[in-house]
Design a protein around this motif. Structure first.
Motif, PDB file in Angstrom:
ATOM      1  N   LEU A 114       0.869  -1.069  -0.001  1.00 22.22           N
ATOM      2  CA  LEU A 114      -0.238  -0.017   0.098  1.00 22.22           C
ATOM      3  C   LEU A 114       0.739   1.287   0.064  1.00 22.22           C
ATOM      4  O   LEU A 114       1.776   1.328   0.704  1.00 22.22           O
ATOM      5  CB  LEU A 114      -0.795  -0.025   1.264  1.00 22.22           C
ATOM      6  N   LEU A 115       0.527   2.142  -0.873  1.00 22.77           N
ATOM      7  CA  LEU A 115       1.381   3.327  -1.079  1.00 22.77           C
ATOM      8  C   LEU A 115       0.378   4.542  -0.876  1.00 22.77           C
ATOM      9  O   LEU A 115      -0.686   4.708  -1.007  1.00 22.77           O
ATOM     10  CB  LEU A 115       2.012   3.542  -2.444  1.00 22.77           C
ATOM     11  N   ALA A 116       0.941   5.475  -0.014  1.00 17.19           N
ATOM     12  CA  ALA A 116       0.505   6.866   0.244  1.00 17.19           C
ATOM     13  C   ALA A 116       1.161   7.957  -0.306  1.00 17.19           C
ATOM     14  O   ALA A 116       2.313   8.012  -0.184  1.00 17.19           O
ATOM     15  CB  ALA A 116       0.460   7.242   1.691  1.00 17.19           C
ATOM     16  N   PHE A 117       0.380   8.850  -1.137  1.00 19.74           N
ATOM     17  CA  PHE A 117       0.770  10.049  -1.709  1.00 19.74           C
ATOM     18  C   PHE A 117       0.150  11.251  -1.082  1.00 19.74           C
ATOM     19  O   PHE A 117      -0.972  11.246  -1.017  1.00 19.74           O
ATOM     20  CB  PHE A 117       0.611   9.907  -3.141  1.00 19.74           C
ATOM     21  N   ASP A 118       1.072  12.342  -0.904  1.00 17.28           N
ATOM     22  CA  ASP A 118       0.549  13.538  -0.581  1.00 17.28           C
ATOM     23  C   ASP A 118       0.128  14.179  -1.751  1.00 17.28           C
ATOM     24  O   ASP A 118       1.136  14.654  -2.549  1.00 17.28           O
ATOM     25  CB  ASP A 118       1.619  14.316   0.266  1.00 17.28           C
ATOM     26  N   ILE A 119      -1.174  14.623  -1.790  1.00 15.26           N
ATOM     27  CA  ILE A 119      -1.406  15.351  -3.287  1.00 15.26           C
ATOM     28  C   ILE A 119      -2.047  16.782  -2.738  1.00 15.26           C
ATOM     29  O   ILE A 119      -2.788  17.333  -3.573  1.00 15.26           O
ATOM     30  CB  ILE A 119      -2.714  14.762  -3.978  1.00 15.26           C
ATOM     31  N   SER A 120      -2.019  17.300  -1.686  1.00 20.02           N
ATOM     32  CA  SER A 120      -2.135  18.659  -1.171  1.00 20.02           C
ATOM     33  C   SER A 120      -1.538  19.611  -2.232  1.00 20.02           C
ATOM     34  O   SER A 120      -2.147  20.766  -2.638  1.00 20.02           O
ATOM     35  CB  SER A 120      -1.778  19.080   0.014  1.00 20.02           C
ATOM     36  N   ASN A 121      -0.418  19.405  -3.005  1.00 18.75           N
ATOM     37  CA  ASN A 121      -0.015  20.326  -4.056  1.00 18.75           C
ATOM     38  C   ASN A 121       0.252  19.424  -5.500  1.00 18.75           C
ATOM     39  O   ASN A 121       0.823  18.489  -5.383  1.00 18.75           O
ATOM     40  CB  ASN A 121       1.361  20.847  -3.706  1.00 18.75           C
ATOM     41  N   MET A 122      -0.958  19.464  -6.073  1.00 18.61           N
ATOM     42  CA  MET A 122      -0.918  18.845  -7.429  1.00 18.61           C
ATOM     43  C   MET A 122       0.205  18.926  -8.388  1.00 18.61           C
ATOM     44  O   MET A 122       0.565  17.844  -9.240  1.00 18.61           O
ATOM     45  CB  MET A 122      -2.329  19.025  -8.374  1.00 18.61           C
ATOM     46  N   ASN A 123       1.198  19.767  -8.162  1.00 14.04           N
ATOM     47  CA  ASN A 123       2.321  20.034  -8.894  1.00 14.04           C
ATOM     48  C   ASN A 123       3.529  19.621  -8.353  1.00 14.04           C
ATOM     49  O   ASN A 123       4.446  19.500  -8.999  1.00 14.04           O
ATOM     50  CB  ASN A 123       2.597  21.568  -9.312  1.00 14.04           C
ATOM     51  N   SER A 124       3.351  18.975  -7.132  1.00  9.00           N
ATOM     52  CA  SER A 124       4.402  18.224  -6.181  1.00  9.00           C
ATOM     53  C   SER A 124       4.071  17.403  -5.440  1.00  9.00           C
ATOM     54  O   SER A 124       3.987  17.216  -4.349  1.00  9.00           O
ATOM     55  CB  SER A 124       5.178  19.429  -5.422  1.00  9.00           C
TER      56      SER A 124
END
Length: 400
Positions: A114-124
């Motif tokens: 399971l992977l978790a990604f921070d998408i609060s900044n869609m450019n980063s």
């Protein structure tokens, strides 16, 4: 790793060469076995936007539409205007099939992890966590530490005994409801509720504590028996579709869901959605679904410990479905998509509002801005303010 990089460079050289001699080369899907170590060394993360080649699960979160490309990763579209969705980015995730989002953290499977990604900044977009070895049913044929990996591979065409065969040896790669949630389709295997992520595999329900959204932790798995397919949350309950029926779990104690009952039917593919005191279940023939008929079932779940069939309606080849207010939207596979008025559950069969026959449909989400339908041709969006007159807004085409 060195061997992997050499092979990647070789593939790039072959791809460049094919720009001059396109008729001599082609792209095929190459499947091979790789070790867990090789899998975890595969590239993961944000890349530039790419065109979708195949649609999988769909998910909406805030003004964004997420489209899974099975085995490859997740396409992200800015969907603030459903008339003109903008392809903004791609998250490369080998072995990815499902996703769910809470509080700007995107959870996705990558083979057994399971992977978790921070998408609060869609450019980063950044990966913030990997939880290892939690989807063990993905191991190839039950063999621990080996996985099947499929990727596009450039090969040279060869003529052999009057036919075309693929020379794969030379060019194969050796990589040998609190919180801010999104909304998935009825075919989802991931769902979020009460700060827990619930996932279903072929035979089990997995629980992850996501109170700290960026640091998910695996809690436990619950055996459900073989043939588990989908999961749908509603009113502190989990409705789990299987080949042979629907399990209902009470998840008021989110860390310890308790099975209330099982609604059984004959062997069939079985997504389910719920609204009020009714569950809507589709059964279909085709693929591995050895069902004798195609139908929509309405199940009375007012007493969730004793679910009972209210009525069944014949359909053509029902797949995913979505309910919104008095309307139900049902995907009929190669036979299009239908909308129904469900004010009277005992008369749904007589209250079809529209049938768009020219769209191959797999799953559907009745979202806040549009009706999102996924199929072989791509992802359609419709204005569904009038369910009797669905009006197409846009189409994200699949580049086959």
């Amino acid at each position: 790793m060195k061997k992997y990089l050499i092979n990647v460079l070789l593939l790039l050289l072959v791809a460049a060469f094919t720009q001059c001699k396109k008729d001599e080369y082609e792209v095929i899907k190459l499947t091979k076995m790789i070790t867990v170590e090789q899998m975890r060394a595969l590239p993961v993360g944000l890349t530039k936007a790419t065109e979708t080649k195949k649609t999988g699960k769909i998910y909406i979160y805030n003004d964004y539409l997420f489209i899974n490309e099975p085995g490859e990763g997740i396409h992200i579209y800015n969907n603030i205007n459903p008339n003109a969705p903008v392809n903004t980015a791609f998250i490369q995730i080998p072995g990815n099939v499902d996703l769910a989002i809470q509080n700007n953290i995107l959870y996705a499977d990558s083979f057994i992890d399971l992977l978790a990604f921070d998408i609060s900044n869609m450019n980063s977009i950044k990966q913030v966590k990997r939880v290892n070895d939690v989807f063990k049913q993905v191991y190839s044929a039950g063999v621990q530490k080996y996985l099947f990996y499929t990727k596009d591979t450039v090969v040279k065409k060869q003529v052999y005994k009057g036919g075309v065969v693929n020379d794969i040896a030379a060019y194969s790669s050796s990589s040998s409801q609190g919180g801010s949630y999104g909304q998935g389709g009825s075919m989802a295997r991931f769902t979020l509720m009460n700060d827990y992520l619930y996932t279903v595999g072929l035979y089990e329900l997995g629980l992850f504590d996501v109170k700290n959204a960026s640091n998910p932790s695996f809690i436990k798995s619950i055996n459900l028996g073989w043939g588990v397919e989908t999961i749908f949350p509603y009113d502190n309950k989990l409705f789990i579709g299987t080949n042979t029926g629907m399990h209902i779990f009470n998840a008021t104690d989110a860390a310890n869901p308790v099975k209330l009952s099982t609604y059984s039917h004959i062997f069939a593919c079985d997504p389910v959605v719920v609204q009020g005191k009714f569950a809507y279940v589709t059964l279909r023939t085709g693929n591995n679904c050895r069902q004798a008929s195609n139908q929509l079932e309405v199940v009375d779940i007012e007493d969730p410990t004793k679910p009972k069939l209210l009525i069944a309606y014949p359909m053509q080849n029902p797949h995913g479905l979505s309910v919104n207010g008095n309307n139900l939207f049902l995907c009929e596979g190669n036979f299009g998509i239908k909308s129904f008025n469900i004010t009277d559950n005992k008369a749904i069969g007589n209250n079809m509002l529209q049938h768009l026959q020219n769209i191959k449909s797999f799953d559907v989400i009745a979202g806040p801005k549009s009706l999102i339908v996924t199929g072989d041709d791509g992802v359609y969006q419709f204005n569904y303010s009038n369910a009797s007159n669905l009006r197409q807004l846009s189409l994200i085409k699949v580049q086959k």
